[in-house]
Design a protein around this motif. Sequence first.
Motif, PDB file in Angstrom:
ATOM      1  N   ARG A 176       0.819  -1.217   0.000  1.00 60.35           N
ATOM      2  CA  ARG A 176       0.000   0.000   0.000  1.00 60.35           C
ATOM      3  C   ARG A 176       0.848   1.260   0.000  1.00 60.35           C
ATOM      4  NH1 ARG A 176      -4.145  -0.697   4.809  1.00 60.35           N
ATOM      5  NH2 ARG A 176      -2.187  -1.026   5.897  1.00 60.35           N
ATOM      6  N   SER A 177       1.935   1.249   0.696  1.00 60.22           N
ATOM      7  CA  SER A 177       2.794   2.429   0.753  1.00 60.22           C
ATOM      8  C   SER A 177       3.793   2.479  -0.384  1.00 60.22           C
ATOM      9  CB  SER A 177       3.567   2.436   2.076  1.00 60.22           C
ATOM     10  OG  SER A 177       4.497   1.361   2.099  1.00 60.22           O
ATOM     11  N   GLY A 178       4.000   1.342  -1.031  1.00 63.95           N
ATOM     12  CA  GLY A 178       5.030   1.249  -2.060  1.00 63.95           C
ATOM     13  C   GLY A 178       6.378   0.812  -1.525  1.00 63.95           C
ATOM     14  N   GLY A 179       6.450   0.576  -0.222  1.00 67.09           N
ATOM     15  CA  GLY A 179       7.734   0.237   0.378  1.00 67.09           C
ATOM     16  C   GLY A 179       8.175  -1.191   0.156  1.00 67.09           C
ATOM     17  N   THR A 180       7.233  -2.052  -0.211  1.00 65.64           N
ATOM     18  CA  THR A 180       7.540  -3.467  -0.425  1.00 65.64           C
ATOM     19  C   THR A 180       6.985  -3.904  -1.766  1.00 65.64           C
ATOM     20  OG1 THR A 180       7.401  -3.885   1.955  1.00 65.64           O
ATOM     21  CG2 THR A 180       7.292  -5.797   0.502  1.00 65.64           C
ATOM     22  N   SER A 181       7.742  -4.710  -2.471  1.00 64.07           N
ATOM     23  CA  SER A 181       7.272  -5.227  -3.750  1.00 64.07           C
ATOM     24  C   SER A 181       7.752  -6.666  -3.915  1.00 64.07           C
ATOM     25  CB  SER A 181       7.762  -4.365  -4.911  1.00 64.07           C
ATOM     26  OG  SER A 181       9.169  -4.280  -4.908  1.00 64.07           O
ATOM     27  N   TYR A 182       7.107  -7.349  -4.826  1.00 64.30           N
ATOM     28  CA  TYR A 182       7.448  -8.735  -5.121  1.00 64.30           C
ATOM     29  C   TYR A 182       7.397  -8.925  -6.634  1.00 64.30           C
ATOM     30  CZ  TYR A 182       6.766 -13.722  -5.830  1.00 64.30           C
ATOM     31  OH  TYR A 182       6.874 -15.010  -6.279  1.00 64.30           O
ATOM     32  N   TYR A 183       8.366  -9.686  -7.152  1.00 65.41           N
ATOM     33  CA  TYR A 183       8.428  -9.981  -8.577  1.00 65.41           C
ATOM     34  C   TYR A 183       8.583 -11.483  -8.781  1.00 65.41           C
ATOM     35  CZ  TYR A 183       9.667  -5.032  -8.912  1.00 65.41           C
ATOM     36  OH  TYR A 183       9.676  -3.667  -8.821  1.00 65.41           O
ATOM     37  N   VAL A 184       7.983 -11.977  -9.834  1.00 62.78           N
ATOM     38  CA  VAL A 184       8.282 -13.359 -10.193  1.00 62.78           C
ATOM     39  C   VAL A 184       9.706 -13.405 -10.740  1.00 62.78           C
ATOM     40  CG1 VAL A 184       5.877 -13.966 -10.611  1.00 62.78           C
ATOM     41  CG2 VAL A 184       7.272 -13.104 -12.486  1.00 62.78           C
TER      42      VAL A 184
END
Length: 125
Positions: free
Chosen positions: A53-61
């Motif tokens: 929600r904040s953009g602080g965490t992301s995940y990629y395949v």
Amino acid sequence: QVQLAASWAGLVQSVGSLRLSCVASAGTFSYYRVGWFREALGKERDLVATISRSGGTSYYVDSVKCRLTISRDNSKNTVYLQMNSLKPEETAVYSCAAALGVGVLPTAPDKYRYWGQGTQVTVSS
């Protein structure tokens, strides 16, 4: 409830780059995790990347790491997917989707409640 619209213009040369945008037109956008999915012809819809929600965490395949970047600007109700070095096999309909909740970022499509209309991206060799 959030309403999403994904946009881009659909054809890019291989090894090219483009940026997809997903704009929320209703709802409190910052409440939602947002993911980008793609569905190639005859295949299942799969997650590409997702962001907190904040953009602080992301995940990629794994297949897109170091080539794709997901980001968001909550002041503009927009999530972006920057795609570099695209490959022909990545031709697909790309869709953004929003999920409520906290904690671990969801990866399964059924965890996302609201969906954009999808946009075709075609990568030529």
